[in-house]
Motif scaffolding. Sequence first.
Motif, PDB file in Angstrom:
ATOM      1  N   ASN A  23       0.793  -1.079   0.123  1.00  0.00           N
ATOM      2  CA  ASN A  23       0.095  -0.182   0.210  1.00  0.00           C
ATOM      3  C   ASN A  23       0.844   1.156   0.045  1.00  0.00           C
ATOM      4  O   ASN A  23       0.409   2.284  -0.581  1.00  0.00           O
ATOM      5  CB  ASN A  23      -0.839  -0.005   1.163  1.00  0.00           C
ATOM      6  N   SER A  24       2.042   1.432   0.528  1.00  0.00           N
ATOM      7  CA  SER A  24       3.006   2.436   0.677  1.00  0.00           C
ATOM      8  C   SER A  24       3.310   2.654  -0.933  1.00  0.00           C
ATOM      9  O   SER A  24       3.334   3.916  -1.311  1.00  0.00           O
ATOM     10  CB  SER A  24       4.227   2.089   1.432  1.00  0.00           C
ATOM     11  N   ALA A  25       3.636   1.620  -1.479  1.00  0.00           N
ATOM     12  CA  ALA A  25       3.952   1.685  -3.108  1.00  0.00           C
ATOM     13  C   ALA A  25       3.025   2.304  -4.075  1.00  0.00           C
ATOM     14  O   ALA A  25       3.085   3.006  -4.954  1.00  0.00           O
ATOM     15  CB  ALA A  25       4.569   0.294  -3.560  1.00  0.00           C
ATOM     16  N   VAL A  26       1.670   1.526  -3.668  1.00  0.00           N
ATOM     17  CA  VAL A  26       0.540   2.227  -4.248  1.00  0.00           C
ATOM     18  C   VAL A  26       0.565   3.798  -4.049  1.00  0.00           C
ATOM     19  O   VAL A  26       0.128   4.404  -5.120  1.00  0.00           O
ATOM     20  CB  VAL A  26      -0.741   1.612  -3.691  1.00  0.00           C
ATOM     21  N   VAL A  27       0.669   4.329  -2.821  1.00  0.00           N
ATOM     22  CA  VAL A  27       0.442   5.527  -2.691  1.00  0.00           C
ATOM     23  C   VAL A  27       1.488   6.441  -3.371  1.00  0.00           C
ATOM     24  O   VAL A  27       1.200   7.515  -4.036  1.00  0.00           O
ATOM     25  CB  VAL A  27       0.331   5.913  -1.346  1.00  0.00           C
ATOM     26  N   ALA A  28       2.717   5.755  -3.394  1.00  0.00           N
ATOM     27  CA  ALA A  28       3.777   6.447  -4.024  1.00  0.00           C
ATOM     28  C   ALA A  28       3.294   6.556  -5.590  1.00  0.00           C
ATOM     29  O   ALA A  28       3.754   7.513  -6.212  1.00  0.00           O
ATOM     30  CB  ALA A  28       5.203   5.520  -3.994  1.00  0.00           C
ATOM     31  N   ILE A  29       3.242   5.495  -6.156  1.00  0.00           N
ATOM     32  CA  ILE A  29       2.876   5.300  -7.663  1.00  0.00           C
ATOM     33  C   ILE A  29       1.665   6.199  -7.879  1.00  0.00           C
ATOM     34  O   ILE A  29       1.636   7.104  -8.881  1.00  0.00           O
ATOM     35  CB  ILE A  29       2.514   3.910  -8.194  1.00  0.00           C
ATOM     36  N   ARG A  75       3.321  14.738  -0.173  1.00  0.00           N
ATOM     37  CA  ARG A  75       4.029  15.205   1.013  1.00  0.00           C
ATOM     38  C   ARG A  75       3.577  13.705   1.975  1.00  0.00           C
ATOM     39  O   ARG A  75       3.070  13.128   1.897  1.00  0.00           O
ATOM     40  CB  ARG A  75       3.186  16.384   1.733  1.00  0.00           C
ATOM     41  N   LEU A  76       4.588  13.939   3.165  1.00  0.00           N
ATOM     42  CA  LEU A  76       4.639  12.854   4.036  1.00  0.00           C
ATOM     43  C   LEU A  76       3.398  12.498   4.878  1.00  0.00           C
ATOM     44  O   LEU A  76       2.802  11.446   4.680  1.00  0.00           O
ATOM     45  CB  LEU A  76       5.889  12.973   4.985  1.00  0.00           C
ATOM     46  N   LEU A  77       2.616  13.464   5.368  1.00  0.00           N
ATOM     47  CA  LEU A  77       1.587  13.205   6.237  1.00  0.00           C
ATOM     48  C   LEU A  77       0.384  12.738   5.361  1.00  0.00           C
ATOM     49  O   LEU A  77      -0.364  11.976   5.792  1.00  0.00           O
ATOM     50  CB  LEU A  77       1.311  14.548   7.063  1.00  0.00           C
ATOM     51  N   PRO A  78       0.121  13.430   4.355  1.00  0.00           N
ATOM     52  CA  PRO A  78      -0.823  13.076   3.525  1.00  0.00           C
ATOM     53  C   PRO A  78      -0.848  11.539   3.007  1.00  0.00           C
ATOM     54  O   PRO A  78      -1.784  10.764   2.854  1.00  0.00           O
ATOM     55  CB  PRO A  78      -1.087  14.195   2.451  1.00  0.00           C
ATOM     56  N   ARG A 115      -3.133   8.065   3.460  1.00  0.00           N
ATOM     57  CA  ARG A 115      -3.560   7.369   2.548  1.00  0.00           C
ATOM     58  C   ARG A 115      -3.332   6.107   2.703  1.00  0.00           C
ATOM     59  O   ARG A 115      -4.134   4.796   2.454  1.00  0.00           O
ATOM     60  CB  ARG A 115      -3.069   7.890   0.994  1.00  0.00           C
ATOM     61  N   VAL A 116      -2.089   5.753   3.039  1.00  0.00           N
ATOM     62  CA  VAL A 116      -1.745   4.382   3.771  1.00  0.00           C
ATOM     63  C   VAL A 116      -2.665   3.760   4.654  1.00  0.00           C
ATOM     64  O   VAL A 116      -3.035   2.604   4.512  1.00  0.00           O
ATOM     65  CB  VAL A 116      -0.186   4.182   3.908  1.00  0.00           C
ATOM     66  N   GLY A 117      -2.764   4.575   5.817  1.00  0.00           N
ATOM     67  CA  GLY A 117      -3.646   4.253   6.968  1.00  0.00           C
ATOM     68  C   GLY A 117      -5.044   3.883   6.321  1.00  0.00           C
ATOM     69  O   GLY A 117      -5.581   2.906   6.761  1.00  0.00           O
ATOM     70  N   LEU A 118      -5.438   4.721   5.445  1.00  0.00           N
ATOM     71  CA  LEU A 118      -6.903   4.456   5.067  1.00  0.00           C
ATOM     72  C   LEU A 118      -7.033   3.129   4.220  1.00  0.00           C
ATOM     73  O   LEU A 118      -7.952   2.435   4.324  1.00  0.00           O
ATOM     74  CB  LEU A 118      -7.326   5.501   4.064  1.00  0.00           C
ATOM     75  N   ALA A 119      -5.957   2.734   3.511  1.00  0.00           N
ATOM     76  CA  ALA A 119      -5.916   1.594   2.695  1.00  0.00           C
ATOM     77  C   ALA A 119      -6.052   0.406   3.601  1.00  0.00           C
ATOM     78  O   ALA A 119      -6.592  -0.646   3.527  1.00  0.00           O
ATOM     79  CB  ALA A 119      -4.862   1.511   1.620  1.00  0.00           C
ATOM     80  N   VAL A 120      -5.202   0.445   4.487  1.00  0.00           N
ATOM     81  CA  VAL A 120      -5.030  -0.709   5.545  1.00  0.00           C
ATOM     82  C   VAL A 120      -6.370  -0.743   6.138  1.00  0.00           C
ATOM     83  O   VAL A 120      -6.841  -1.546   6.799  1.00  0.00           O
ATOM     84  CB  VAL A 120      -3.973  -0.410   6.325  1.00  0.00           C
TER      85      VAL A 120
END
Length: 276
Positions: free
Chosen positions: A217-223, A233-236, A240-245
Motif C-alpha cells: 500500500n505504501s508503493a501504491v500511494v507512491a505510484i 507530502r509525507l503526512l497526506p 492514504r496508507v492508513g486508510l488503505a489498511v
Amino acid sequence: MRIAALGGFIFVNVIGGICSAAGGDVPDALPPAVASLSAAPTSTPTPAQAPAAATVDPVPGFRLTLPPIANPLAAIKVEKRLFGVLPNYRADQETADYKPLKMWEKFKIAERDTFDWPNFPLMIGFAMQTQVAQNGFHGKAFGRSFAEYYARSFGDAFIGNFITEAVMPSLLHEDPRFFRSGTGSVWRRAFKAARQVVVTRSENGGRTFNFSEILGNSAVVAITSSYYPDSRRLLPGAERVGLAVGNDVISNLMTEFWPDVKRRIQPMIQRFHFGN
C-alpha cells in the motif's frame, strides 16, 4: 434395520453402520449398548481434525463400524462477491490442509478483483463522490472532470490490486488471501480477521509479517501520487496508507461475519416474501 445370515455369521445394518456378530442365532433385539450407538456424536470436529471411520466393540462378539463424520467446515464456500456485489476473490475458507498459491493464481485473483463487472458501475459512484468532495460540478466541464475522476478510480483499483495481491506477494513469497475461520467467539473471530492485515501466511505455511499489505500500500500511494499531488507530502501520504489498511480491516471483518448475518436474515426475508 436390516438383518441377514450368511455362513454362520449375522450381519446387521444399523443406521449407516455395519454390525457383525459371530454365531448362528439371531438375537431378538440389539443390546442396549449397541442401540445407544445410533445416537449422533456430541462433539463437532474442528478444522484440524480429519474425519475418520469409528470402530467400536460395544459387547463381546459384536463389532460396529460407523461412517466417518464429515467436517462441517469442508462444505463452506466463501462468497467471491461480498453482499453479492463487491468483488472479493482474495477471500477463502480456512482449512486444516494449507495449499499455497502459484504465482499465476495470485495474478488471477488480482485480475478478477479488478476487472469483475460490478467494479465498473461502482466506480461511477466513487468518481462522483470524489468530484463533489473536491471540485463539485462545473457545467460544461462536468464530463471532462468526471472522466478524469473515473480514470483515477480505476487506476486506484488496478494498481492497488495488482501490487498488494500479485506483485508483492510473488516477490516476497507471501499469501495474499484472507482466510475466514467461521468458528469461535465473536471477539476471537474479529481479532483473527483484523490481525491478518499484519500477519499473513508464507508459501511454506508459516506465519509472517504482512509486508505485502504494508509495503504494498505504501508503493501504491507512491505510484498514484502522480495524479494525487497532495499525497507527495509525507503526512497526506501516510494518511492514504492508513486508510488503505483500514479499508482492508473492514473488508476482512465483513467477509468473516457476512455469512452469519446472511444466514440469520434469510428466514426473515422468506417469511416476508411468503407472507405477501
